[in-house]
Design an enzyme around this catalytic site. Structure first.
Site, PDB file in Angstrom:
ATOM      1  N   SER A 158      39.413  40.713  34.321  1.00  0.00           N
ATOM      2  CA  SER A 158      40.486  40.387  35.264  1.00  0.00           C
ATOM      3  C   SER A 158      40.692  38.876  35.305  1.00  0.00           C
ATOM      4  O   SER A 158      39.726  38.109  35.220  1.00  0.00           O
ATOM      5  CB  SER A 158      40.097  40.903  36.657  1.00  0.00           C
ATOM      6  OG  SER A 158      41.029  40.499  37.620  1.00  0.00           O
ATOM      7  N   ALA A 159      41.957  38.466  35.447  1.00  0.00           N
ATOM      8  CA  ALA A 159      42.284  37.039  35.344  1.00  0.00           C
ATOM      9  C   ALA A 159      41.856  36.213  36.557  1.00  0.00           C
ATOM     10  O   ALA A 159      41.422  35.066  36.427  1.00  0.00           O
ATOM     11  CB  ALA A 159      43.791  36.871  35.122  1.00  0.00           C
ATOM     12  N   GLY A 212      41.946  44.154  37.208  1.00  0.00           N
ATOM     13  CA  GLY A 212      40.726  44.913  36.949  1.00  0.00           C
ATOM     14  C   GLY A 212      40.811  46.339  37.453  1.00  0.00           C
ATOM     15  O   GLY A 212      40.327  47.269  36.810  1.00  0.00           O
ATOM     16  N   THR A 213      41.430  46.513  38.596  1.00  0.00           N
ATOM     17  CA  THR A 213      41.515  47.856  39.174  1.00  0.00           C
ATOM     18  C   THR A 213      42.263  48.790  38.229  1.00  0.00           C
ATOM     19  O   THR A 213      41.786  49.888  37.910  1.00  0.00           O
ATOM     20  CB  THR A 213      42.228  47.783  40.545  1.00  0.00           C
ATOM     21  OG1 THR A 213      41.426  46.984  41.418  1.00  0.00           O
ATOM     22  CG2 THR A 213      42.442  49.162  41.142  1.00  0.00           C
ATOM     23  N   CYS A 258      35.992  45.270  53.130  1.00  0.00           N
ATOM     24  CA  CYS A 258      36.965  46.035  52.361  1.00  0.00           C
ATOM     25  C   CYS A 258      38.282  45.263  52.393  1.00  0.00           C
ATOM     26  O   CYS A 258      38.357  44.174  52.955  1.00  0.00           O
ATOM     27  CB  CYS A 258      37.122  47.436  52.924  1.00  0.00           C
ATOM     28  SG  CYS A 258      37.886  47.459  54.526  1.00  0.00           S
ATOM     29  N   THR A 272      57.795  46.198  30.926  1.00  0.00           N
ATOM     30  CA  THR A 272      57.908  44.847  30.379  1.00  0.00           C
ATOM     31  C   THR A 272      56.690  44.028  30.814  1.00  0.00           C
ATOM     32  O   THR A 272      56.302  44.049  31.989  1.00  0.00           O
ATOM     33  CB  THR A 272      59.210  44.187  30.874  1.00  0.00           C
ATOM     34  OG1 THR A 272      60.292  44.997  30.432  1.00  0.00           O
ATOM     35  CG2 THR A 272      59.365  42.775  30.331  1.00  0.00           C
TER      36      THR A 272
HETATM   37  N1  PLP Z   1      35.605  45.206  39.358  1.00  0.00           N
HETATM   38  C1  PLP Z   1      34.854  44.315  40.014  1.00  0.00           C
HETATM   39  C2  PLP Z   1      33.378  44.271  39.733  1.00  0.00           C
HETATM   40  C3  PLP Z   1      35.420  43.449  40.941  1.00  0.00           C
HETATM   41  O1  PLP Z   1      34.646  42.586  41.601  1.00  0.00           O
HETATM   42  C4  PLP Z   1      36.809  43.527  41.173  1.00  0.00           C
HETATM   43  C5  PLP Z   1      37.454  42.655  42.182  1.00  0.00           C
HETATM   44  O2  PLP Z   1      36.893  42.345  43.189  1.00  0.00           O
HETATM   45  C6  PLP Z   1      37.565  44.465  40.446  1.00  0.00           C
HETATM   46  C7  PLP Z   1      36.924  45.285  39.548  1.00  0.00           C
HETATM   47  C8  PLP Z   1      39.047  44.596  40.652  1.00  0.00           C
HETATM   48  O3  PLP Z   1      39.743  43.604  39.984  1.00  0.00           O
HETATM   49  P1  PLP Z   1      41.245  43.219  40.463  1.00  0.00           P
HETATM   50  O4  PLP Z   1      41.109  42.469  41.740  1.00  0.00           O
HETATM   51  O5  PLP Z   1      41.779  42.395  39.339  1.00  0.00           O
HETATM   52  O6  PLP Z   1      41.977  44.511  40.609  1.00  0.00           O
END
Ligand code: PLP
Length: 388
Positions: A199-200, A72-73, A324, A238
């Site tokens: 995100s998985a 997700g990040t 955090c 990849t």
């Molecule tokens: N966005 C939200 C709302 C989240 O809660 C999180 C993870 O805690 C992320 C993004 C980040 O996802 P990832 O952990 O896959 O980088």
């Protein structure tokens, strides 16, 4: 997970679903590189493309518009590209993010610091679309980023209404749907989002896999990783074939069992009613639409880190609303944005349930909080309690 432990931290991450584990084990046994033209390569490509289809279907998007990332990040940072547009000639030059976004959005991606503007939320943790309209009345088209569901409070944002305002002003909307996927239905078209992050590992897939899903017609995305032409040139390297295959299997299982969230909502309700009966306990964003699995609660004078350790010693995994990555409790930026002072922003504890949560988990959690609150809040200041 040890059998006597109660896991109530599903918004942080989830256990791996058996379907995802099986898909990953199978993928790890494949030798091919998905970019290779031979049979082994084509086999690996098949896994990636099947997963792409599953992720696209889960959000009613189009497979061509799914870009696999490391999570997700990365998807959030990739989305926050200056110069995105739907109509050539009107690139989004400014970025507006809601004050309760995940840190990866608040950081502004590749926008310069002085191009980032912050959209506030009310005491309930929800953005006011009219405030956004006022911000967009001057200053030109913007890329706006508002999450579908908040990771701390679970509060849902009025994303479709926001999208209309953003589009009327010639801009684009990015929606972080990381916490919403698998908990509520998501349709990128109905939300009218231009970019959507998933995100998985929040849905029973592996950590380190995610995706950015684009709506049709979004252009100008600038790759973060350049090199090979993977992901149609939008993300070089990849592919993480096993991670992607696990993501596909998890998303399929999560969507197939979405109705399970009704049972979870019932447990959450039971937990919330029980918590409110315990002296001094307040639930944040309680009056608004929220994810079915999430409760953020606090109590005046409580130190979240002490509560988290107390719960852990009772065999229950919960998190501070604001831990955090180092595990240290910072004041919650979400509660700060909701207008709470320091005595509250460091007090919040998050309980989040998932598909294997049971009534016994709920009862054990309530029992633990009854016990902990009677010791931890013994010397709490009654005047603070009233101000909550
Ligand atoms: N966005 C939200 C709302 C989240 O809660 C999180 C993870 O805690 C992320 C993004 C980040 O996802 P990832 O952990 O896959 O980088």
């Amino acid at each position: 997970m040890a059998r006597d432990r109660v896991y109530l931290d599903w918004n942080a991450t989830t256990p791996l679903r058996p379907e995802a584990r099986a898909a990953m084990l199978a993928a790890w046994d494949l030798a091919g590189n998905p970019s290779s033209v031979h049979a082994e390569g084509r086999q690996a490509r098949r896994l990636v493309e099947d997963a792409r289809h599953l992720v696209a279907t889960a959000v009613s998007g189009d497979s061509r518009n799914v870009i696999f990332t490391s999570g997700g990040t990365e998807a959030n940072v990739l989305a926050l590209t200056p110069g995105l547009f739907r109509k050539p000639g009107a690139p989004a030059g400014r970025l507006i993010v809601s004050a309760v976004e995940h840190a990866s959005v608040l950081s502004g991606g590749r926008f310069a610091d002085d191009a980032i503007e912050v959209l506030g939320v009310g005491r309930d943790g929800v953005v006011d679309p009219e405030q956004l309209r006022a911000m967009l009345a001057t200053g030109g088209p913007a890329l706006v980023s508002v999450m579908l569901a908040n990771n701390e409070t679970g509060a849902l944002q009025p994303v479709a209404a926001i999208a209309d305002i953003v589009h009327q002003a010639g801009g684009l909307l990015h929606v972080d749907a990381v916490q919403a996927l698998g908990k509520i239905p998501i349709d990128i078209k109905a939300l009218r989002a231009d970019l959507l992050t998933v995100s998985a590992h929040k849905i029973g897939g592996p950590k380190g896999a995610g995706a950015l899903v684009l709506a049709d017609g979004v252009s100008g995305l600038d790759a973060l990783l350049r090199g090979g032409g993977q992901e149609l040139g939008r993300r070089a390297g990849t592919e993480n074939v096993a991670g992607i295959a696990g993501f596909g299997a998890a998303v399929k299982a999560a969507i197939t069992s979405l109705s399970e969230m009704q049972r979870i909502a019932g447990l959450r309700q039971q937990l919330e009613i029980g918590l409110r009966q315990i002296r001094g306990t307040v639930v944040f964003s309680e009056g608004v639409a929220r994810l079915p699995n999430t409760i953020l609660f606090g109590a005046a004078g409580l130190r979240a880190e002490t509560a988290v350790i107390g719960f852990d010693l009772e065999g229950i995994a919960v998190s501070s609303g604001s831990a955090c990555s180092s595990g240290k409790v910072q004041p919650s930026h979400v509660l700060e944005a909701m207008g709470y002072g320091p005595e509250v922003t460091k007090s919040a504890v998050r309980l989040s349930l998932g598909w294997s949560s049971t009534e016994t988990d709920v009862n054990r959690c309530l029992e633990a909080w009854r016990k902990l609150s009677s010791t931890l809040l013994k010397h709490s200041d009654e005047t603070l309690l009233e101000r909550f």
